[in-house]
Design a protein around this motif. Structure first.
Motif, short mmCIF file in Angstrom:
data_model
loop_
_atom_site.label_atom_id
_atom_site.label_comp_id
_atom_site.label_asym_id
_atom_site.label_seq_id
_atom_site.Cartn_x
_atom_site.Cartn_y
_atom_site.Cartn_z
N THR A 113 1.75 5.53 -6.06
CA THR A 113 1.86 4.12 -5.24
C THR A 113 0.77 4.19 -3.95
O THR A 113 0.03 3.39 -3.88
CB THR A 113 3.18 3.48 -4.65
N LEU B 122 -2.91 4.29 -4.69
CA LEU B 122 -3.33 3.09 -5.07
C LEU B 122 -3.80 2.24 -3.79
O LEU B 122 -4.79 1.33 -4.06
CB LEU B 122 -2.31 2.09 -5.68
N LEU C 197 -7.58 2.85 -3.64
CA LEU C 197 -8.22 2.76 -4.74
C LEU C 197 -9.04 1.64 -5.06
O LEU C 197 -8.40 0.57 -5.17
CB LEU C 197 -7.54 3.22 -5.98
N ASP D 101 -10.29 -1.40 -7.57
CA ASP D 101 -9.88 -2.08 -8.67
C ASP D 101 -10.61 -1.29 -9.91
O ASP D 101 -11.73 -1.22 -9.84
CB ASP D 101 -10.09 -3.47 -8.79
N LEU E 282 1.34 1.51 -13.57
CA LEU E 282 0.29 2.12 -14.31
C LEU E 282 0.49 2.43 -15.44
O LEU E 282 1.67 2.32 -15.93
CB LEU E 282 0.08 3.63 -13.45
N THR F 84 -4.79 1.21 -13.90
CA THR F 84 -3.84 0.17 -13.46
C THR F 84 -3.69 -0.88 -14.93
O THR F 84 -4.36 -0.89 -15.90
CB THR F 84 -4.64 -0.67 -12.50
#
Length: 142
Positions: free
Chosen positions: A79, A82, A85, A87, A118, A137
């Motif tokens: 998490t 992300l 990160l 998209d 994920l 994702t």
């Protein structure tokens, strides 16, 4: 051997990264595979950035060992990765291979990935002592 990249394919393409991309690294320690790190850096033309990097990244690398915590801790790390990160960016979780100290069973990686929203898409022999789990994702819609 299936799943093991040949030396000719050590250009980063097996990790889905390319020139100009930024990769954020989590869980760095003295046991990481330096050749694998060098391969990623050569493929992108950039050094890997550390956990404190707060700009947008294209991919994340998570080094995870059994002693790093339980499946909930791995979920938290996923998490966290992300946060910066882009998209559609990739996450690679590198864990020690079976029979190596710190080995993590694949179902634990899969459970953490699902909980973090994920999806595990493939597993490779990333380096001599490390397996790699490719995470993305979840797609929109379904």
């Amino acid at each position: 051997m299936a799943g093991t990249a040949s030396t000719e394919n050590r250009d980063g393409s097996r990790f889905g990264v390319k020139q100009g991309q930024i990769i954020q690294e989590f869980g760095y320690d003295d046991d990481v595979d330096e050749e694998l790190r060098a391969e990623l850096e050569a493929a992108t033309g950039h050094e890997l950035v550390d956990e404190g990097f707060d700009d947008v990244t294209d991919a994340a690398v998570l080094w995870w060992r059994e002693d790093d915590g339980d499946v909930h801790d791995l979920t938290d790390l996923m998490t966290d990765s992300l946060t910066t990160l882009e998209d559609g960016g990739l996450i690679w979780v590198f864990t020690p291979k079976p029979g190596r100290d710190g080995h993590v069973r694949p179902p634990e990686v899969d459970e953490a990935a699902r909980t973090a929203g994920l999806h595990s898409t493939s597993t490779i022999s990333a380096a001599e002592n490390w397996s790699g789990f490719r995470l993305t994702t979840r797609g929109r819609g379904r």
